[in-house]
Design an enzyme around this catalytic site. Structure first.
Site, PDB file in Angstrom:
ATOM      1  N   PRO A  77       0.822  -1.221   0.000  1.00  0.00           N
ATOM      2  CA  PRO A  77       0.000   0.000   0.000  1.00  0.00           C
ATOM      3  C   PRO A  77       0.853   1.267   0.000  1.00  0.00           C
ATOM      4  O   PRO A  77       0.335   2.353  -0.227  1.00  0.00           O
ATOM      5  CB  PRO A  77      -0.834  -0.114   1.283  1.00  0.00           C
ATOM      6  CG  PRO A  77      -0.294  -1.253   2.048  1.00  0.00           C
ATOM      7  CD  PRO A  77       0.598  -2.070   1.188  1.00  0.00           C
ATOM      8  N   GLU A 121       2.668  -7.145   8.737  1.00  0.00           N
ATOM      9  CA  GLU A 121       2.583  -5.689   8.823  1.00  0.00           C
ATOM     10  C   GLU A 121       3.429  -5.023   7.742  1.00  0.00           C
ATOM     11  O   GLU A 121       3.369  -3.833   7.525  1.00  0.00           O
ATOM     12  CB  GLU A 121       3.056  -5.219  10.198  1.00  0.00           C
ATOM     13  CG  GLU A 121       1.986  -5.264  11.259  1.00  0.00           C
ATOM     14  CD  GLU A 121       0.738  -4.487  10.889  1.00  0.00           C
ATOM     15  OE1 GLU A 121       0.848  -3.263  10.704  1.00  0.00           O
ATOM     16  OE2 GLU A 121      -0.336  -5.099  10.772  1.00  0.00           O
ATOM     17  N   ARG A 180      -3.524  -8.846 -20.447  1.00  0.00           N
ATOM     18  CA  ARG A 180      -4.518  -8.556 -21.497  1.00  0.00           C
ATOM     19  C   ARG A 180      -3.972  -7.572 -22.528  1.00  0.00           C
ATOM     20  O   ARG A 180      -4.550  -7.384 -23.589  1.00  0.00           O
ATOM     21  CB  ARG A 180      -5.844  -8.107 -20.912  1.00  0.00           C
ATOM     22  CG  ARG A 180      -5.812  -6.811 -20.158  1.00  0.00           C
ATOM     23  CD  ARG A 180      -7.026  -6.706 -19.243  1.00  0.00           C
ATOM     24  NE  ARG A 180      -8.288  -6.849 -19.956  1.00  0.00           N
ATOM     25  CZ  ARG A 180      -8.802  -5.926 -20.766  1.00  0.00           C
ATOM     26  NH1 ARG A 180      -8.159  -4.787 -20.947  1.00  0.00           N
ATOM     27  NH2 ARG A 180      -9.936  -6.125 -21.390  1.00  0.00           N
ATOM     28  N   ASP A 208     -10.689   0.257 -24.122  1.00  0.00           N
ATOM     29  CA  ASP A 208     -10.885   0.178 -22.674  1.00  0.00           C
ATOM     30  C   ASP A 208     -10.908   1.546 -22.029  1.00  0.00           C
ATOM     31  O   ASP A 208     -10.235   2.467 -22.476  1.00  0.00           O
ATOM     32  CB  ASP A 208      -9.719  -0.588 -22.017  1.00  0.00           C
ATOM     33  CG  ASP A 208      -9.815  -2.081 -22.239  1.00  0.00           C
ATOM     34  OD1 ASP A 208     -10.867  -2.536 -22.699  1.00  0.00           O
ATOM     35  OD2 ASP A 208      -8.819  -2.758 -21.940  1.00  0.00           O
TER      36      ASP A 208
END
Ligand code: ADE
Length: 262
Positions: free
Chosen positions: A92, A119, A157, A172
């Site tokens: 993150p 963590e 893709r 897209d």
């Protein structure tokens, strides 16, 4: 393209990689996947992959030794003048994943994705092993496995031949900096909700113009932040200015209201 996943949960990948686009890409011989269990590179009786953070604090950290040894094993066949292999850490704390990052990664013949856990991970992994840290969004998941699959899906893709001739990545959302226009299939009238007439007109130029305008309007409504980087014509910019003026007028403040089925 070859994608190697380094994880504490290799079984997590079994079902996704044997279905849908992952399976199709593999069957076409365009992509191969390997999962490596980081725990296989520990040396103690308990196969310990985590430890307490120096300085204290909550939670456990992934230890550096098994991650380094696992990656060294994965890259052992790589020769000196082979092209560099991106080593991605899912975290993150990484750079926000985007379609343009997916395009850049799709240019490579192979990549490695390390799935963080606990963590976090000993920072020497990030500093000395990883070439890019990627986050899939501003929220925290329990591990990097789902994010790794998100990145792998978005990248494969884009590998030529992975999508069939009826599919295409070109239209897209995000490819041209805009969200995709609304699409409809049969029936043309479903419970009284009709498909926009222009789409039934057979007039390709009108359809293309309608789709472009809808893309711009949708983006302005849902993700106005994207418009700053989209390339728009002068007429399209005027359309947005008109829209902004209309939206500040009190009589059409219901623009964009949803018609719920219930
Ligand atoms: N690991 C946990 N949360 C994550 C996120 N948002 N993106 C990438 N990896 C993660």
């Amino acid at each position: 393209m070859r994608i190697d996943f380094l994880t504490l949960f290799p079984r997590f990948f079994e079902s996704p990689l044997s279905d849908a686009i992952f399976q199709r890409a593999r069957e076409k011989g365009l992509v191969s996947f390997n999962t490596y269990n980081i725990r296989d590179y520990t040396h103690d009786r308990h196969r310990t992959a985590d430890d307490y953070p120096f300085g204290g604090g909550a939670g456990m950290l992934l230890k550096p030794e098994p991650v380094f040894e696992c990656l060294e094993d994965v890259l052992k066949d790589k020769r000196q003048n082979d092209e560099p292999v991106p080593v991605i850490l899912m975290t993150p704390q990484g750079k926000l994943f985007s379609q343009s990052i997916a395009f850049k990664l799709a240019e490579h013949k192979r990549m490695v994705i390390i799935c963080g856990h606990y963590e976090g991970i000993d920072d020497r992994v990030r500093e000395h092993l990883v070439t890019e840290e990627i986050s899939i969004g501003d929220y925290v998941l329990s591990g990097g496995e789902i994010p790794a699959l998100v990145v792998a899906d978005a990248v494969i893709r884009l590998v030529p031949g992975v999508l069939g001739s009826n599919e295409s990545a070109a239209g897209d959302s995000h490819t041209d900096g805009l969200l995709e226009y609304p699409q409809y299939t049969r029936p043309a009238d479903f419970r009284g909700w009709k498909v926009p007439e222009v789409l039934l007109s057979g007039n390709h130029a009108r359809v293309a113009a309608w789709r472009r305008e809808q893309s711009i309007l949708k983006t302005a409504h849902v993700r106005p932040d994207l418009l700053a980087n989209a390339s728009l014509t002068a007429a399209e910019k005027r359309l947005l200015e008109r829209l902004a003026e209309e939206q500040s007028a009190p009589d059409i403040s219901r623009t964009g209201e949803r018609h719920a089925a219930n």
